[in-house]
Design an enzyme around this catalytic site. Sequence first.
Site, PDB file in Angstrom:
ATOM      1  CG  HIS A  44       1.231   3.170  -0.647  1.00  0.00           C
ATOM      2  ND1 HIS A  44       0.554   1.931  -0.841  1.00  0.00           N
ATOM      3  CD2 HIS A  44       1.493   3.372  -2.035  1.00  0.00           C
ATOM      4  CE1 HIS A  44      -0.167   1.965  -2.213  1.00  0.00           C
ATOM      5  NE2 HIS A  44       0.638   2.904  -2.833  1.00  0.00           N
ATOM      6  CG  ASP A  45       5.632   5.984   5.530  1.00  0.00           C
ATOM      7  OD1 ASP A  45       4.634   5.985   6.766  1.00  0.00           O
ATOM      8  OD2 ASP A  45       7.055   6.368   5.938  1.00  0.00           O
TER       9      ASP A  45
END
EC number: 1.11.1.7
Length: 351
Positions: free
Chosen positions: A70-71
Amino acid sequence: MHSPSSTSFTWILITLGCLAFYASLSDAQLTPTFYDTSCPNVSNIVRDIIINELRSDPRITASILRLHFHDCFVNGCDASILLDNTTSFLTEKDALGNANSARGFPTVDRIKAAVERACPRTVSCADVLTIAAQQSVNLAGGPSWRVPLGRRDSLQAFLDLANANLPAPFFTLPQLKDAFAKVGLDRPSDLVALSGGHTFGKNQCRFIMDRLYNFSNTGLPDPTLNTTYLQTLRQQCPLNGNQSVLVDFDLRTPTVFDNKYYVNLKEQKGLIQSDQELFSSPNATDTIPLVRSFADGTQKFFNAFVEAMNRMGNITPLTGTQGEIRLNCRVVNSNSLLHDIVEVVDFVSSM
């Protein structure tokens, strides 16, 4: 007292050091050897913390891998997901794909603190999270590989971009392909291999209720869901039950990083819609062969996963003089100019 000439000479040295420092950073590229001299034990430090965390939190390895994913999907792998709210920007932790589901932040804090004690002002939060994801996969039974390193940390978070970029559990295959292609992961193998990260970890009932009871507003379950598996899931996630209840992504080996995720897809036992789409969508002509291949051979999956992880880890990284090396992963450095001066002085002292 220092003479004017000696003072001038000192400032000349510092100036030359600054120029050399920034020149060396501006040419920086990601490489597995980035910390071989400056922090040679960083991977072992990260690994030891995760091993300790596993004693009280068996989910932590899957949670860390998800944080890294998700980063990277939001402005690249820059640790922006780790930043808390400020008066200048809103945290990505409150994005639709992260709120009340992204976890592992205290573990990342502990890893960063341990790394800072060993190698002050050296390893970025972005690289800490990248290494932690690799070590988490390996500790769960997955492959080991040398991770390209040298990322820097962002100076802000990107809530709106997180809402726009993070794939949702109800995505169709075309939507998944678009989401991956948007960040440069345009190979079918990227999508299929990285989705294999769901071979361990858990998901909340709220993300599958429509599949179980009212798929596409039909009042019926998702027709691609194995009927026996459907009944099992309905027992775990009753219609009027607690939708925060956790369900294993992989019903076979829920805590092991292996290829059983793909075996499940072949049997129509993918937990969320976006997983089963890889095998059951009418548009899956280029993903079905990969699902079959990975289901038949663990090493094929591992090889493809490592390649896809490295490609994802290389999404628009901040390098050189871009961003900073955060001292606390939750906040940007309070005085970036002072921090830069400290870095320069350290560099000059080592010359």
